[in-house]
Design a protein around this motif. Structure first.
Motif, short mmCIF file in Angstrom:
data_model
loop_
_atom_site.label_atom_id
_atom_site.label_comp_id
_atom_site.label_asym_id
_atom_site.label_seq_id
_atom_site.Cartn_x
_atom_site.Cartn_y
_atom_site.Cartn_z
N GLY A 76 3.36 -26.83 35.93
CA GLY A 76 2.65 -26.39 34.74
C GLY A 76 1.53 -25.41 34.99
O GLY A 76 1.42 -24.38 34.31
N GLU A 77 0.73 -25.69 35.97
CA GLU A 77 -0.43 -24.82 36.23
C GLU A 77 0.00 -23.43 36.68
O GLU A 77 -0.63 -22.43 36.33
N GLU A 78 1.09 -23.36 37.42
CA GLU A 78 1.54 -22.07 37.95
C GLU A 78 2.40 -21.29 36.96
O GLU A 78 2.25 -20.08 36.81
N TYR A 79 3.33 -21.97 36.27
CA TYR A 79 4.30 -21.27 35.44
C TYR A 79 4.13 -21.47 33.94
O TYR A 79 4.58 -20.63 33.16
N LEU A 80 3.55 -22.55 33.51
CA LEU A 80 3.43 -22.83 32.08
C LEU A 80 2.01 -22.54 31.60
O LEU A 80 1.30 -23.40 31.12
N ARG A 81 1.63 -21.30 31.74
CA ARG A 81 0.29 -20.88 31.37
C ARG A 81 0.38 -19.53 30.67
O ARG A 81 1.39 -18.85 30.74
N SER A 82 -0.70 -19.15 30.02
CA SER A 82 -0.74 -17.82 29.40
C SER A 82 -0.87 -16.78 30.50
O SER A 82 -1.53 -17.01 31.51
N PRO A 83 -0.24 -15.62 30.33
CA PRO A 83 -0.33 -14.60 31.36
C PRO A 83 -1.74 -14.01 31.45
O PRO A 83 -2.43 -13.87 30.45
N THR A 84 -2.11 -13.68 32.66
CA THR A 84 -3.40 -13.00 32.88
C THR A 84 -3.20 -11.50 32.63
O THR A 84 -2.07 -11.03 32.48
N ASN A 85 -4.28 -10.76 32.63
CA ASN A 85 -4.18 -9.30 32.47
C ASN A 85 -3.34 -8.69 33.59
O ASN A 85 -2.57 -7.76 33.37
N GLU A 86 -3.49 -9.24 34.80
CA GLU A 86 -2.72 -8.75 35.94
C GLU A 86 -1.22 -9.03 35.74
O GLU A 86 -0.38 -8.19 36.06
N ASP A 87 -0.90 -10.23 35.21
CA ASP A 87 0.50 -10.56 34.93
C ASP A 87 1.09 -9.58 33.92
O ASP A 87 2.22 -9.09 34.10
N VAL A 88 0.37 -9.31 32.85
CA VAL A 88 0.85 -8.41 31.81
C VAL A 88 1.08 -7.01 32.39
O VAL A 88 2.12 -6.39 32.15
N ALA A 89 0.12 -6.53 33.16
CA ALA A 89 0.26 -5.20 33.77
C ALA A 89 1.47 -5.13 34.69
O ALA A 89 2.24 -4.16 34.65
N ARG A 90 1.67 -6.16 35.49
CA ARG A 90 2.82 -6.20 36.41
C ARG A 90 4.12 -6.23 35.64
O ARG A 90 5.07 -5.49 35.95
N LEU A 91 4.21 -7.06 34.60
CA LEU A 91 5.43 -7.16 33.81
C LEU A 91 5.74 -5.86 33.07
O LEU A 91 6.91 -5.43 33.01
N LEU A 92 4.72 -5.21 32.53
CA LEU A 92 4.93 -3.93 31.86
C LEU A 92 5.40 -2.86 32.84
O LEU A 92 6.29 -2.06 32.53
#
Length: 115
Positions: free
Chosen positions: A80-96
């Motif tokens: 949960g802590e690793e995968y079931l969380r809201s994305p961080t700004n870094e996550d969003v940037a990487r995914l985009l």
């Protein structure tokens, strides 16, 4: 795929001893951890009914439901802590960036590729 299944399997067994295969009072082995976890995963992944799970894994309705409940709790506890969380700004940037490299600029909302 097998290594991912075994990673999840081993983590769930460590988290909840319910999934460990035990001896029954009559001296027979009970259901294996593979049966219990496979039943839960089939119900989640395919929306399988407990009847169809019985046909595939040979596990009772009540055991299927209990396995599903415990499996979901274990997954939340473990991952949960690793995968079931809201994305961080870094996550969003990487995914985009990954989406842009694959020809889908600005794509973030269609995780299942259906829309």
């Amino acid at each position: 795929m097998r290594s991912l299944y075994l990673r999840i399997h081993n983590a769930v067994i460590e988290n909840d001893k319910y999934f460990v295969q035990k001896w029954k009072c009559a001296g027979q082995l009970g259901l294996s951890s593979l049966q219990k976890i496979t039943a839960a995963m089939r119900m989640l992944a395919y929306g399988a009914s407990v009847d169809s799970v019985y046909d595939y894994v040979r596990i009772s309705e009540s055991m299927s439901i209990e396995s599903l409940k415990r499996f979901v709790r274990s997954i939340i506890d473990i991952f949960g802590e690793e995968y079931l969380r809201s994305p961080t700004n870094e996550d969003v940037a990487r995914l985009l960036e990954e989406g842009s490299q694959r020809g889908f600029p600005g794509m973030l909302g269609s995780i299942d590729c259906m829309h």
